[in-house]
Design an enzyme around this catalytic site. Structure first.
Site, PDB file in Angstrom:
ATOM      1  N   TYR A 297      13.806  30.670 -21.584  1.00  0.00           N
ATOM      2  CA  TYR A 297      14.951  30.105 -20.863  1.00  0.00           C
ATOM      3  C   TYR A 297      14.457  29.392 -19.605  1.00  0.00           C
ATOM      4  O   TYR A 297      13.811  29.988 -18.742  1.00  0.00           O
ATOM      5  CB  TYR A 297      15.926  31.216 -20.509  1.00  0.00           C
ATOM      6  CG  TYR A 297      17.314  30.734 -20.174  1.00  0.00           C
ATOM      7  CD1 TYR A 297      18.299  30.682 -21.150  1.00  0.00           C
ATOM      8  CD2 TYR A 297      17.659  30.363 -18.889  1.00  0.00           C
ATOM      9  CE1 TYR A 297      19.593  30.265 -20.851  1.00  0.00           C
ATOM     10  CE2 TYR A 297      18.942  29.943 -18.569  1.00  0.00           C
ATOM     11  CZ  TYR A 297      19.906  29.899 -19.557  1.00  0.00           C
ATOM     12  OH  TYR A 297      21.189  29.476 -19.249  1.00  0.00           O
ATOM     13  N   TYR A 348      21.286  21.524 -22.017  1.00  0.00           N
ATOM     14  CA  TYR A 348      21.634  22.794 -21.396  1.00  0.00           C
ATOM     15  C   TYR A 348      22.862  23.349 -22.098  1.00  0.00           C
ATOM     16  O   TYR A 348      23.978  22.947 -21.831  1.00  0.00           O
ATOM     17  CB  TYR A 348      21.910  22.589 -19.905  1.00  0.00           C
ATOM     18  CG  TYR A 348      22.362  23.841 -19.185  1.00  0.00           C
ATOM     19  CD1 TYR A 348      21.509  24.924 -19.044  1.00  0.00           C
ATOM     20  CD2 TYR A 348      23.632  23.931 -18.639  1.00  0.00           C
ATOM     21  CE1 TYR A 348      21.911  26.074 -18.380  1.00  0.00           C
ATOM     22  CE2 TYR A 348      24.054  25.076 -17.973  1.00  0.00           C
ATOM     23  CZ  TYR A 348      23.179  26.140 -17.844  1.00  0.00           C
ATOM     24  OH  TYR A 348      23.593  27.269 -17.181  1.00  0.00           O
TER      25      TYR A 348
END
Length: 395
Positions: A297, A348
């Protein structure tokens, strides 16, 4: 305290379908429409239809309730529905929840989804101007009056301490951004397709909150992503090689807050990800040396280095050296990370697109494919918040 033994979930569920909308800065349609498109695409990919679905899982931040998505997507009765809290930290936990339902027979086909207009509507990067009175909101009262209003400002404190402790400069974060954009440049689905960057580009990008530059911060995206989870047995009868959920875990550390855990013993690590790492290794029986590629991440580059350290790919403070010299890039002689371009390069989507990339790597269909196909892929969810992770393997 966290578990000190392996759990029994591993190998009892698999991801059989993935689907997404295009990734854009202005989708031109509602978040519900994006969710339904992604769900239908994932079901088509698996060779299933809406009537096969009996479970749905999403994020608390998603504006698309499970029941509304079921109705709009043509899904019938549901025996399971669930939501996970803490923003991007929920990504891998949606798959864990689906796997738990499948493994216990509560549901047989569960779709995990996330859809938002995060660029054209509500922008998380814009930060906070107010906070409702709540136990969670009270924590913000220690930081908001001093100007810490945005995710970048919250992460900057950790990043600054990391650099100070290990005698590094902000250039230490550059290899993460360069690797992500290197992979995005050859991924047609990525927003930054065809636009790689150099170390010099990173150093020339403007400051957002020191020591974070523009190219250390992920983009904002409109789009949707969905994943279909079912039993390994059923998945093997569907269209693609299953990505078996070898291990799944959630984690929160001591004195954990959501992005503002400034009162722990130290600021140079990610204890919540340490909880996840230990459980993934215990349950899977694997070590860092067994991982072919990782999807880490990457809302902010410093936390990628800290994740490499928490998972034991290198020691504390050694993440910068581990990443240097292009070793996070495919063909770089190290560990390929975020082969889709990550959230800095592709999109995103609160990490859900990263899980889809892990599935493609297992299938052998990624734009930047590990040679021979990946046998084992590590995936992580949002850091700085209670979080989650997965190890996926070929079924």
């Amino acid at each position: 305290m966290s578990l000190h033994r392996a759990d029994t979930l591993g190998g009892r569920a698999a991801i059989a379908g993935i689907g997404a909308t295009e990734f854009s800065k202005d989708s031109g349609r509602s978040e519900l429409k994006l969710a339904v498109e992604a769900v239908h695409a994932a079901l088509d990919d698996a060779g299933l239809c809406p009537q096969d679905v009996d479970g749905l899982v999403t994020f608390t931040m998603d504006t698309n309730p499970e029941i509304t998505v079921a109705q709009a997507a043509g899904i019938g009765e549901l025996s399971f529905f669930s939501r996970i809290h803490y923003g991007g930290g929920a990504a891998c936990a949606t798959v864990q929840q689906a796997a738990l339902a499948v493994a216990t027979g509560i549901a047989e086909v569960v779709v995990c989804y996330r859809a938002f207009n995060e660029r054209s509507q509500h922008r998380f990067g814009a930060g906070l101007t107010s906070r409702q009175a709540s136990a969670e909101g009270a924590a913000m009262g220690w930081t908001m009056p001093y100007g810490l209003l945005t995710p970048a400002s919250w992460v900057a404190l950790h990043a600054q301490r990391y650099l100070h402790t290990y005698g590094l400069s902000p250039d230490a974060f550059a290899p993460v951004a360069v690797a992500d954009r290197f992979h995005a440049a050859t991924n047609p689905a990525a927003y930054f397709y065809g636009r790689p960057i150099t170390l010099e580009d990173h150093a020339a990008s403007r400051w957002i909150v020191e020591p974070l530059r523009l190219l250390d911060c992920c983009q904002e995206t409109d789009g949707g992503q969905a994943l279909v989870v079912t039993t390994p047995e059923r998945a093997r009868d569907l269209r693609h090689i299953p990505a078996v959920i070898t291990a799944a875990a959630q984690g929160a550390g001591r004195n954990q807050e959501a992005m503002t855990s400034f009162y722990r013993d130290g600021l140079t690590g990610l204890p919540e990800m340490g909880v996840v790492a230990r459980q993934l290794w215990r349950t899977s029986g694997l070590t860092p040396a067994d991982i072919d590629t990782a999807v880490l991440y990457d809302h902010f580059t410093p936390f990628v280095l800290m994740q490499l350290e928490e998972f034991g790919f290198c020691g504390p403070g050694e993440g910068a050296d581990f990443a240097a010299g292009g070793r996070l890039q495919l063909g770089g002689g190290g560990l390929p990370v975020n082969t889709h371009g990550g959230q800095l390069g592709e999109a995103y989507l609160h990490g859900m697109n990263g899980i889809a990339e892990a599935v493609r790597q297992v299938r052998g269909t990624a734009a930047n494919q590990i040679e021979g196909g990946a046998e084992r892929v590590l995936v992580t969810a949002g850091t700085g918040v209670p979080t989650s992770g997965l190890v996926l393997g070929r079924g």
